[in-house]
Design a protein around this motif. Structure first.
Motif, PDB file in Angstrom:
ATOM      1  N   THR A   5       0.832  -1.211   0.000  1.00 29.71           N
ATOM      2  CA  THR A   5       0.000   0.000   0.000  1.00 29.71           C
ATOM      3  C   THR A   5       0.861   1.253   0.000  1.00 29.71           C
ATOM      4  OG1 THR A   5      -1.790  -1.127   1.183  1.00 29.71           O
ATOM      5  CG2 THR A   5      -1.775   1.284   1.254  1.00 29.71           C
ATOM      6  N   GLU A   6       1.920   1.249   0.815  1.00 32.98           N
ATOM      7  CA  GLU A   6       2.810   2.410   0.873  1.00 32.98           C
ATOM      8  C   GLU A   6       3.515   2.633  -0.460  1.00 32.98           C
ATOM      9  OE1 GLU A   6       4.221   2.490   5.562  1.00 32.98           O
ATOM     10  OE2 GLU A   6       5.068   0.991   4.206  1.00 32.98           O
ATOM     11  N   THR A   7       3.953   1.539  -1.079  1.00 28.31           N
ATOM     12  CA  THR A   7       4.585   1.656  -2.391  1.00 28.31           C
ATOM     13  C   THR A   7       3.609   2.218  -3.415  1.00 28.31           C
ATOM     14  OG1 THR A   7       6.158  -0.135  -1.991  1.00 28.31           O
ATOM     15  CG2 THR A   7       5.643   0.363  -4.288  1.00 28.31           C
ATOM     16  N   ALA A   8       2.381   1.704  -3.427  1.00 27.14           N
ATOM     17  CA  ALA A   8       1.369   2.173  -4.377  1.00 27.14           C
ATOM     18  C   ALA A   8       1.075   3.648  -4.181  1.00 27.14           C
ATOM     19  CB  ALA A   8       0.092   1.350  -4.230  1.00 27.14           C
ATOM     20  N   ASP A   9       1.017   4.083  -2.917  1.00 29.23           N
ATOM     21  CA  ASP A   9       0.741   5.503  -2.633  1.00 29.23           C
ATOM     22  C   ASP A   9       1.881   6.385  -3.129  1.00 29.23           C
ATOM     23  OD1 ASP A   9      -1.660   4.849  -1.456  1.00 29.23           O
ATOM     24  OD2 ASP A   9      -0.911   4.973   0.606  1.00 29.23           O
ATOM     25  N   LEU A  10       3.110   5.934  -2.941  1.00 30.88           N
ATOM     26  CA  LEU A  10       4.261   6.715  -3.380  1.00 30.88           C
ATOM     27  C   LEU A  10       4.312   6.792  -4.903  1.00 30.88           C
ATOM     28  CD1 LEU A  10       6.776   8.292  -2.641  1.00 30.88           C
ATOM     29  CD2 LEU A  10       8.031   6.139  -2.450  1.00 30.88           C
ATOM     30  N   VAL A  11       4.057   5.664  -5.577  1.00 29.74           N
ATOM     31  CA  VAL A  11       4.030   5.656  -7.036  1.00 29.74           C
ATOM     32  C   VAL A  11       2.927   6.569  -7.549  1.00 29.74           C
ATOM     33  CG1 VAL A  11       3.565   4.233  -9.075  1.00 29.74           C
ATOM     34  CG2 VAL A  11       5.064   3.377  -7.266  1.00 29.74           C
ATOM     35  N   ALA A  12       1.779   6.553  -6.885  1.00 28.68           N
ATOM     36  CA  ALA A  12       0.670   7.414  -7.296  1.00 28.68           C
ATOM     37  C   ALA A  12       1.023   8.889  -7.145  1.00 28.68           C
ATOM     38  CB  ALA A  12      -0.582   7.088  -6.474  1.00 28.68           C
ATOM     39  N   ALA A  68      12.777   1.534  -8.018  1.00 23.98           N
ATOM     40  CA  ALA A  68      12.632   1.322  -9.460  1.00 23.98           C
ATOM     41  C   ALA A  68      11.245   1.726  -9.937  1.00 23.98           C
ATOM     42  CB  ALA A  68      12.904  -0.142  -9.799  1.00 23.98           C
ATOM     43  N   ALA A  69      10.231   1.470  -9.126  1.00 22.67           N
ATOM     44  CA  ALA A  69       8.853   1.776  -9.519  1.00 22.67           C
ATOM     45  C   ALA A  69       8.608   3.277  -9.635  1.00 22.67           C
ATOM     46  CB  ALA A  69       7.869   1.161  -8.523  1.00 22.67           C
ATOM     47  N   ILE A  70       9.181   4.077  -8.719  1.00 26.92           N
ATOM     48  CA  ILE A  70       8.934   5.517  -8.805  1.00 26.92           C
ATOM     49  C   ILE A  70       9.744   6.148  -9.942  1.00 26.92           C
ATOM     50  CG2 ILE A  70       8.258   5.716  -6.388  1.00 26.92           C
ATOM     51  CD1 ILE A  70      11.005   7.013  -5.831  1.00 26.92           C
ATOM     52  N   ILE A  71      10.918   5.577 -10.233  1.00 23.84           N
ATOM     53  CA  ILE A  71      11.673   6.075 -11.383  1.00 23.84           C
ATOM     54  C   ILE A  71      10.917   5.772 -12.671  1.00 23.84           C
ATOM     55  CG2 ILE A  71      13.774   5.727 -12.753  1.00 23.84           C
ATOM     56  CD1 ILE A  71      15.304   5.479 -10.141  1.00 23.84           C
ATOM     57  N   GLU A  72      10.339   4.583 -12.779  1.00 21.63           N
ATOM     58  CA  GLU A  72       9.520   4.262 -13.945  1.00 21.63           C
ATOM     59  C   GLU A  72       8.344   5.226 -14.059  1.00 21.63           C
ATOM     60  OE1 GLU A  72       6.284   1.024 -15.499  1.00 21.63           O
ATOM     61  OE2 GLU A  72       7.871   0.258 -14.206  1.00 21.63           O
ATOM     62  N   ALA A  73       7.685   5.505 -12.925  1.00 23.95           N
ATOM     63  CA  ALA A  73       6.520   6.397 -12.948  1.00 23.95           C
ATOM     64  C   ALA A  73       6.889   7.783 -13.472  1.00 23.95           C
ATOM     65  CB  ALA A  73       5.921   6.502 -11.546  1.00 23.95           C
ATOM     66  N   MET A  74       8.010   8.339 -13.021  1.00 19.58           N
ATOM     67  CA  MET A  74       8.448   9.642 -13.521  1.00 19.58           C
ATOM     68  C   MET A  74       8.807   9.558 -14.995  1.00 19.58           C
ATOM     69  SD  MET A  74       9.025  12.848 -12.978  1.00 19.58           S
ATOM     70  CE  MET A  74       9.147  13.094 -11.195  1.00 19.58           C
ATOM     71  N   SER A  75       9.408   8.442 -15.399  1.00 23.60           N
ATOM     72  CA  SER A  75       9.942   8.314 -16.752  1.00 23.60           C
ATOM     73  C   SER A  75       8.867   8.112 -17.803  1.00 23.60           C
ATOM     74  CB  SER A  75      10.951   7.171 -16.803  1.00 23.60           C
ATOM     75  OG  SER A  75      12.037   7.435 -15.929  1.00 23.60           O
ATOM     76  N   THR A  76       7.650   7.794 -17.408  1.00 21.02           N
ATOM     77  CA  THR A  76       6.568   7.761 -18.396  1.00 21.02           C
ATOM     78  C   THR A  76       6.334   9.145 -18.974  1.00 21.02           C
ATOM     79  OG1 THR A  76       4.857   8.091 -16.709  1.00 21.02           O
ATOM     80  CG2 THR A  76       5.400   5.813 -17.276  1.00 21.02           C
ATOM     81  N   VAL A  77       6.747  10.167 -18.244  1.00 16.90           N
ATOM     82  CA  VAL A  77       6.615  11.552 -18.699  1.00 16.90           C
ATOM     83  C   VAL A  77       7.972  12.117 -19.097  1.00 16.90           C
ATOM     84  CG1 VAL A  77       6.005  13.909 -18.012  1.00 16.90           C
ATOM     85  CG2 VAL A  77       4.531  11.983 -17.369  1.00 16.90           C
ATOM     86  N   ASP A  78       8.982  11.983 -18.223  1.00 20.68           N
ATOM     87  CA  ASP A  78      10.327  12.461 -18.546  1.00 20.68           C
ATOM     88  C   ASP A  78      11.367  11.640 -17.812  1.00 20.68           C
ATOM     89  OD1 ASP A  78      12.531  13.852 -19.409  1.00 20.68           O
ATOM     90  OD2 ASP A  78      12.356  15.400 -17.877  1.00 20.68           O
TER      91      ASP A  78
END
Length: 380
Positions: A5-12, A68-78
């Protein structure tokens, strides 16, 4: 390790910031070849540079899977902002974490992880590429200090870095055993920089040459002990490869998202191109390859969370994800047709950047060799 849940919230949170704040500005600062300072300040305030650096050293203390998940999330845009997010945990900061003295960690790592300063990693050389053992940059002892001469090239962040982690050899005949690592403030006399302009891709990142001409350093500049440089460099690039793979997956996912939306909106002869089987086949292939690349990234991240250096896993993830990004970006331009080369759509920028992913942190040809060697000559 964070809960699911914490990971999902941070990625969101990162996804929302990327879509709402970053997306409207990427095309402009990509063309200007410069990362806006205010965006970096907003990322600092959100704690996005902390990564896997422990909390007591100013970091976020994330596990590698979440990182890795939050870097991917940012990289979908830049993905270029993903580079900045990765550096305290990888190319720039990992050596300071593993080998730095308490004073070095306080001076450089803690403010780096907090986003108060930025750093650069000087590994690649004009004649030896990223082959650390074959470097030509040398150092000599001068009393208790050191004097460095040489040059590094394709070094990122030279416009905003406060310091450079770099490597030099005391004797080229010693190979990797002669290499040592140094922390050099960017304003040290004898250190000069020269940026490369109008690059094919990765344009917002300022990359260029770092020249070292009789650069004199005190004993406090040595990272680890003499001869530790090769190990420090390899540890940094292995973690850097996890970041590259995560960013490549993010770029590919952004292309797929754009293609799904465009295919549903683009109508030719009264029919949306999404209704054509050829378009559907392209989208399906893109989705499968992105998912496979993401699984390789997670496998690498889990191995690192388990304490492994994950050499082979990092090579597999980097190589495959970079190839997927290039294939997906190519198909994205094809699906967009003539609009794929228009600045109105971001797939053209992704196409340029995707090619570079196959070159950075070791070319994909090098990674194929590394993977093969791990099979033929397994480490004991």
């Amino acid at each position: 390790m964070l809960s699911a849940t914490e990971t999902a919230d941070l990625v969101a949170m990162v996804t929302s910031f990327a879509q709402d704040v970053v997306a409207p500005r990427v095309a402009e600062y990509d063309a200007a070849e410069h990362l806006p300072k205010d965006l970096l300040e907003q990322m600092r305030d959100l704690g996005l540079f902390g990564g896997t650096v422990p909390e007591d050293l100013g970091g976020a203390g994330l596990d590698h899977v979440t990182y890795a998940a939050i870097i991917e999330a940012m990289s979908t845009v830049d993905h270029c902002l993903g580079v900045l997010m990765s550096m305290p945990s990888a190319l720039v900061g990992s050596g300071l974490l593993a080998y730095g003295t308490p004073e070095q960690q306080k001076t450089w790592l803690a403010p780096l992880a907090a986003g108060e300063i930025f750093g650069a990693a000087g590994v690649t050389e004009p004649q030896s590429g990223s082959n650390v053992a074959a470097m030509e940059t040398t150092y000599r002892r001068d009393g208790e200090g050191f004097v460095i001469n040489g040059a590094k090239t394709w070094i990122t962040n030279i416009d905003i870095a406060s310091f450079v982690i770099t490597f030099a050899t005391s004797d080229r005949s010693l190979g990797r055993k002669g290499v040592s690592a140094f922390v050099i403030p960017i304003d040290t006399p004898g250190l000069t920089t020269a940026p490369f302009k109008n690059k094919l891709g990765f344009r917002p990142l300022c990359s260029g040459e770092v020249s070292l001409n009789e650069v004199r350093l005190g004993p406090e500049a040595l990272l680890g002990t003499e001869g530790d440089g090769y190990r420090i460099a390899m540890g940094a690039v292995e973690r850097g490869r996890l970041s590259v793979a995560s960013r490549a997956v993010g770029l590919a996912q952004g292309c797929l998202d754009d293609c799904v939306r465009y295919a549903q909106e683009r109508v030719i002869g009264g029919t949306a191109i999404a209704d054509h089987q050829m378009t559907q086949a392209k989208l399906a292939q893109m989705a499968v390859e992105i998912h496979a690349a993401r699984l390789l990234v997670r496998d690498c991240a889990r191995a690192m969370d388990g304490g492994s250096r994950a050499r082979t896993e990092a090579s597999m993830a980097k190589m495959y994800a970079a190839d997927v990004a290039q294939r997906v970006a190519t198909e994205a331009v094809q699906i967009h047709g003539a609009y794929g080369v228009s600045p109105e759509f971001r797939v053209g920028r992704a196409y340029r950047d995707a090619k570079v992913f196959q070159l950075v942190e070791g070319t994909n040809e090098i990674h194929r060799l590394l993977i093969a060697r791990s099979l033929l000559h397994p480490r004991r």
